[in-house]
Scaffold this active site. Structure first.
Site, short mmCIF file in Angstrom:
data_model
loop_
_atom_site.label_atom_id
_atom_site.label_comp_id
_atom_site.label_asym_id
_atom_site.label_seq_id
_atom_site.Cartn_x
_atom_site.Cartn_y
_atom_site.Cartn_z
N ARG A 92 0.85 -1.19 0.00
CA ARG A 92 0.00 0.00 0.00
C ARG A 92 0.89 1.24 0.00
NH1 ARG A 92 -2.64 2.39 5.09
NH2 ARG A 92 -3.44 4.27 4.15
N GLU A 126 -3.64 -0.77 8.31
CA GLU A 126 -2.46 -0.44 9.10
C GLU A 126 -2.60 -1.05 10.48
OE1 GLU A 126 -1.30 3.68 9.61
OE2 GLU A 126 -1.71 4.11 7.49
N TYR A 151 -4.35 0.68 16.07
CA TYR A 151 -3.11 0.64 16.86
C TYR A 151 -3.35 0.38 18.34
CZ TYR A 151 -0.65 2.40 12.78
OH TYR A 151 -0.11 2.52 11.53
N GLU A 171 -7.19 8.14 6.75
CA GLU A 171 -7.46 8.75 8.05
C GLU A 171 -7.92 10.20 7.97
OE1 GLU A 171 -3.95 8.20 10.47
OE2 GLU A 171 -4.01 6.02 10.31
N ASN A 231 -7.40 1.24 10.19
CA ASN A 231 -6.08 1.33 10.82
C ASN A 231 -6.30 1.21 12.32
OD1 ASN A 231 -5.22 1.88 8.26
ND2 ASN A 231 -4.64 4.01 8.65
N HIS A 239 -2.57 10.78 1.44
CA HIS A 239 -2.01 10.54 2.76
C HIS A 239 -1.39 11.87 3.22
CE1 HIS A 239 -0.65 7.04 5.46
NE2 HIS A 239 -0.28 8.14 6.08
#
Ligand code: IFM
Length: 459
Positions: free
Chosen positions: A84, A359, A301, A173, A299, A128
């Site tokens: 990606r 991600e 985390y 995002e 994504n 991005h």
């Protein structure tokens, strides 16, 4: 995390499960002024003293613009099936819109050709965070015309690469672009204005909707998605104030995007809290935003614990949840079960046809010893999250793939080069690359299509 990881477990992923890694243009390319590239808001921001740790910037980054061939060889060494990447908007439109810079397009076209030749499927992400500075000077994302310019950019890139690229992502995002960029100010363009943030959040999604349609016109067999960053938000205590605050955060970060993309409009609690009319919304906008997608990119985390500022700490009793003991170098709690929890929630509450982990990754203070990086903590982080991915698939959630963030150590935005997320260690002085132990371990996962616990240290 340790207890579950030490319990023996083997899981074979579906045969078509997509294994990849992700990067973004500003974080790795460098060559910030080369071959006709224009200035982006990140060039401007990073060149402004005091904005980035250690005075770092992305001028050279990982020099991927010149070292892409070596980087593709390293991707092959890891056995990646997918990669990606993002496209730098000001490389293609140095002036934001208007004349196309062919040399910019050629860079990505060549990269795509070589990825395909290497058997690696490119997943191209259009935004991005590299807004051309010229467009910021004309109002940036709070201005509607930026969404029009983005649709034009999407049209140009997808018509140029669409004969070969079949996986498209519009935005990465949008919450971060709007919140950190226009309100909290730690990201470019570094503003502190709630009204700008709300308008930016809308125009990002509007640009997304237009871009999806234009990509589909240009690439009829494309899979098109948006990538959102999600956290489960937990109230720090059972107090009504903490619970209310956690719900509001969930609304601002999660539901604002998920609801709008699903045709439900913006969540009323967040709109009420904002307290002003959303008069930038025009007729038809919400339908444009709700254009059906092929999948949703997530994504993930960490989770976040929310404590209300309204009441003093000692009144927030009883405390029901605390962050766990383990944190990455970002200070983020290692909380793998939040991944399952979020995938499950999105699957139950919304109706995206498929989900992808676009991600997931961890920064640790790696060190090089005899040309090796023994990053067992990263292996354990990935293994723990893959275990949750496996759980999700077992539970019938349509999870199609996993992209580790990141392929290589790179420019971690306001933290500069101080945080290393990569499977590949990069010496930013010499640009020497070393595959970390996690890269060798991930290769084995990809080759066997299997997660085996406890995760062994590679030889
Ligand atoms: O480096 C970033 C990436 O650009 C977007 N998602 C989170 C990563 C780690 O902070």
């Amino acid at each position: 995390m340790n207890t579950t990881l030490n319990t023996p477990f083997t899981y074979t992923f579906p045969p078509d499960f997509i294994w990849g890694t992700a990067t973004s243009s500003y974080q790795i390319e460098g060559a910030w002024q080369e071959d006709g590239k224009g200035e982006s808001i990140w060039d401007r921001f990073a060149h402004t003293p005091g904005k980035i740790e250690n005075g770092d910037n992305g001028d050279t980054a990982c020099d991927h613009y010149h070292r892409w061939a070596e980087d593709i060889r390293l991707m092959q060494a890891i056995g990646l099936r997918a990669y990606r990447l993002s496209v730098s908007w000001p490389r293609i439109f140095p002036e934001g819109s208007g004349a196309v810079n062919q040399r910019g397009l050629d860079f990505y076209s060549n990269l795509v050709d070589h990825l395909l030749e290497a058997g690696i499927e490119p997943h191209v992400n259009l935004y991005h965070w590299e807004l051309p500075q010229v467009l910021q000077d004309q109002g940036g994302w709070p201005a509607r015309q930026t969404a029009h310019a983005f649709a034009k950019f999407a049209d140009t890139v997808s018509s140029s690469l669409g004969d070969r690229v079949k996986h498209w992502i519009t935005l990465n995002e949008p919450f971060v672009s709007a919140y950190l960029g226009y309100y909290e100010g730690s990201h470019a363009p570094g503003h502190h204005n709630m009204d700008e943030m709300v308008a930016a959040a809308h125009h990002l999604l509007l640009g997304h909707g237009w871009a999806v349609n234009t990509i589909r016109d240009n690439v009829p067999d494309a899979g098109v998605a948006i990538v959102l960053n999600h956290h489960p938000f937990y109230p720090a205590s059972n107090s009504a104030a903490d619970i209310k605050e956690a719900k509001l955060w969930d609304g601002t970060n999660n539901r604002w995007y998920l609801d709008a993309l699903s045709g439900r409009g913006y969540p009323q609690d967040v709109v009420q809290q904002y307290g002003k009319p959303l008069d930038f919304i025009q007729i038809g906008d919400m339908d444009t935003i709700a254009v059906p997608l092929d999948y949703l990119g997530i994504n993930y985390y960490t989770r976040l614990i929310v404590r209300s500022q309204e009441i003093p700490d000692h009144q927030n009793e009883p405390v029901s949840t605390f962050p766990g003991e383990e944190h990455t170098e970002m200070g983020w709690e290692v909380y793998p079960s939040g991944l399952f929890e979020f995938l499950d929630r999105v699957n139950r509450e919304y109706s995206f046809p498929a989900l992808m982990i676009t991600e997931n990754g961890a920064a640790y203070p790696d060190s090089v010893e005899n040309n090796k990086v023994h990053d067992h903590n990263r292996i354990r982080y990935i293994a723990a999250h893959l275990r949750e991915a496996a759980r999700a698939i077992e539970a019938g959630i349509p999870l199609r793939g996993y992209f580790y963030w990141s392929l290589m150590d790179n420019f971690e935005w306001a933290f500069g080069y101080s945080k290393r997320f990569g499977l590949i260690h990069v010496d930013f002085e010499t640009q020497e690359r070393i595959l970390k132990d996690s890269a060798h371990w991930y290769r084995n996962v990809i080759l066997t299509n299997q997660l085996t616990l406890p995760p062994e240290k590679p030889e």
